[in-house]
Design a protein around this motif. Structure first.
Motif, PDB file in Angstrom:
ATOM      1  N   PRO A 102       0.801  -1.268   0.037  1.00  0.00           N
ATOM      2  CA  PRO A 102       0.029   0.094  -0.045  1.00  0.00           C
ATOM      3  C   PRO A 102       0.839   1.292   0.092  1.00  0.00           C
ATOM      4  CG  PRO A 102      -0.810  -1.580   1.388  1.00  0.00           C
ATOM      5  CD  PRO A 102       0.518  -2.101   1.039  1.00  0.00           C
ATOM      6  N   ALA A 103       1.978   1.374   0.723  1.00  0.00           N
ATOM      7  CA  ALA A 103       2.897   2.474   0.902  1.00  0.00           C
ATOM      8  C   ALA A 103       3.442   2.608  -0.484  1.00  0.00           C
ATOM      9  CB  ALA A 103       3.776   2.370   1.788  1.00  0.00           C
ATOM     10  N   MET A 104       3.960   1.769  -1.066  1.00  0.00           N
ATOM     11  CA  MET A 104       4.538   1.664  -2.513  1.00  0.00           C
ATOM     12  C   MET A 104       3.559   2.097  -3.505  1.00  0.00           C
ATOM     13  SD  MET A 104       6.457  -1.343  -4.621  1.00  0.00           S
ATOM     14  CE  MET A 104       4.958  -2.239  -4.681  1.00  0.00           C
ATOM     15  N   GLN A 105       2.254   1.741  -3.633  1.00  0.00           N
ATOM     16  CA  GLN A 105       1.538   2.146  -4.362  1.00  0.00           C
ATOM     17  C   GLN A 105       1.080   3.506  -4.217  1.00  0.00           C
ATOM     18  OE1 GLN A 105      -1.400  -0.829  -3.981  1.00  0.00           O
ATOM     19  NE2 GLN A 105      -1.234  -1.681  -5.991  1.00  0.00           N
ATOM     20  N   ALA A 106       0.773   3.802  -3.080  1.00  0.00           N
ATOM     21  CA  ALA A 106       0.643   5.541  -2.661  1.00  0.00           C
ATOM     22  C   ALA A 106       1.723   6.345  -3.150  1.00  0.00           C
ATOM     23  CB  ALA A 106       0.499   5.531  -1.326  1.00  0.00           C
TER      24      ALA A 106
END
Length: 504
Positions: A311-315
């Motif tokens: 999720p952090a990488m996609q954000a």
């Protein structure tokens, strides 16, 4: 009596034929009713996957259903693929491609029956790129055969069996020529394409380019292959294995028309997710390198990324994409990071995503970088483990200390391999005296070994010159000697200065 039996049999056969015809008609009617929804769902899923694949890039692609003409036993669909900001060299191009799709309704499409594929399916699709002003030149290269075409069988369980073909190409002009055998990819996807398997192959291509100065570049590639086995994650992208290989590559170039031959080129990628953490492993291999008729060696490079918070990488990728024009402008002007005007909320969100990414303790590693010659092999590996610092506003020295929890590397240079390379260099320079070449090869490894030991930059272990480095908790272990980061930096600077003085 015989006539009555014949009549009974004929009536039975006729009845069976009527039942089959009725079933096929009912199936075709059912397909006609279901097809619009199936196409809309398939196109939406395709666009979602394309968007995920292009996340962080300026390029966008969208497939649209332009029209659907449904009949009882068949339908004709037309699609438009809109491509925007595709980077071609230094130019950015936008264009549209139009496809026409002839769809046979199930349960027994005639094309599948002819191919003895007798399992009932909802529909059999046969799509192809349409010829228009934008694609006319492409059609000319394929002798008026549609350059892109494919077939898809839609199962009643929403599974798909597909095949996609890139048509062979032939081109020649002013002594230059290109011949491409075409490429075909076949695949299977279960319901909703949750699990996808792919295989692809091409015999290869040959390219012969002649420039105005009559210099010739020849490239021949043989045996291209692709295999994939991927599973969709809850985050919308696929994990699994994707492997590509080229059996042989031969390039002839330069004034002297030297020949570079590569065998066994391979790229093997593996993606895994454990909950919301992603791991990636990428292998690059070449089994044999030959230049100007001389065997050079073989090489391998393996990278890995572990414990990436999805999720952090996609954000962060999504944020980067939203500011992509500013990053591109800064790069074009030779600047580093652009001066971004960010709101407090945007700044806080980016920092939060960065810290969440670091809290997963990701690791970046060059697991193996190796090169092997006839008599030896050299290797290098490197890895760094990261962690979430107490604050991103710490002074640089303290920030790096908290950010990097561990760093380690090892370099192992083979003295026989150094000798092999020295031999090749002498041969390329035209040295033909075998005794001189042998002496130079023997001296090369020993010279590097002596310099490394004298500078305390390495140790000798048998036939290998070895350097090791390990960092943790603010301390460095360099070739077995423990020191602070400052002391290590002093050692490196001193050796660099000594090498410059020697070189001067």
């Amino acid at each position: 009596m015989e006539a009555k039996q014949f009549m009974k049999k004929s009536t039975g056969v006729l009845g069976l034929a009527v039942v089959v015809a009725a079933a096929c008609t009912a199936g075709a009617w059912y397909t006609g009713k279901q097809l619009p929804g199936v196409l809309e769902t398939t196109i939406a899923e395709s666009n979602a996957q394309t968007k995920q694949a292009l996340l962080g890039m300026e390029t966008t692609m969208e497939l649209q259903l332009v029209s659907l003409d449904s009949r009882l036993f068949s339908s004709t669909a037309k699609y438009r693929l809109k491509v925007q900001n595709l980077q071609v060299g230094e130019e950015s191009k936008s264009f549209e491609l139009n496809f026409v799709d002839q769809i046979e309704h199930g349960p027994f499409p005639l094309s599948r029956v002819k191919a003895l594929k007798l399992m009932p399916v909802m529909a059999a699709s046969h799509y192809a790129l349409e010829k228009d002003a934008a694609t006319a030149d492409w059609f000319a290269l394929t002798k008026d055969v549609s350059p892109l075409q494919g077939q898809v069988a839609y199962g009643y369980d929403r599974s798909m069996d597909s095949a996609f073909q890139v048509a062979p190409i032939e081109w020649s002009k002013d002594g230059s020529s290109l011949k491409f055998s075409g490429f075909e990819v076949s695949g299977h996807g279960n319901e909703g394409a949750e699990h996808v398997q792919l295989t692809g192959q091409s015999a290869g291509l040959s390219l012969n380019l002649v420039d105005p100065d009559s210099k010739v570049l020849k490239v021949e590639i043989k045996g291209l292959s692709l295999t994939g086995d991927m599973t969709k994650t809850p985050f919308g992208f696929y994990v699994g294995k994707m492997d590509m290989a080229v059996a042989d590559t031969v390039a002839t170039f330069g004034d002297e028309q030297k020949v570079l031959a590569l065998k066994g080129l391979a790229q093997n990628n593996e993606y895994k997710n454990d909950g919301d953490k992603l791991s990636v492993r990428m292998e690059y291999k070449v089994a044999d390198i030959n230049f100007d008729g001389k065997a050079i060696g073989a090489g391998e490079m393996v990278w890995s990324l572990k414990r990436l918070d999805i999720p952090a990488m996609q954000a962060l990728i999504g944020w980067y994409q939203s500011r992509l024009p500013e990053f591109q402008k800064a790069a074009a002007e030779g600047e580093g990071m652009p001066d971004l005007a960010m709101t407090e909320a945007e700044t806080a969100q980016v920092r939060s995503d960065v810290q969440r990414l670091l809290a997963a303790k990701p690791q970046i590693a060059l697991e193996n970088l190796s090169f092997k010659t006839a008599n030896g092999e050299s290797r290098f590996n490197f890895s760094v483990d990261l962690a979430n610092p107490s604050s991103l506003e710490l002074p640089p020295q303290e920030l790096y200390k908290q950010l990097i929890t561990q760093l380690q590397s090892k370099l192992s240079l083979s003295k026989p391999m150094i000798g092999d390379l020295a031999t090749l260099q002498a041969q390329f320079e035209g040295q033909t005296d075998a005794a001189i070449v042998s002496q130079q090869a023997a001296q090369a490894g020993e010279m590097v070994s002596m310099m490394a030991v004298q500078s305390q930059m390495a140790k000798v272990e048998g036939n290998d010159i070895v350097t090791t480095l390990h960092y943790a908790d603010g301390m460095v272990d360099f070739n077995g000697q423990k020191m602070t980061v400052e002391q290590f930096a002093s050692v490196i600077m001193a050796n660099a200065s000594a090498m410059q003085a020697t070189g001067g």
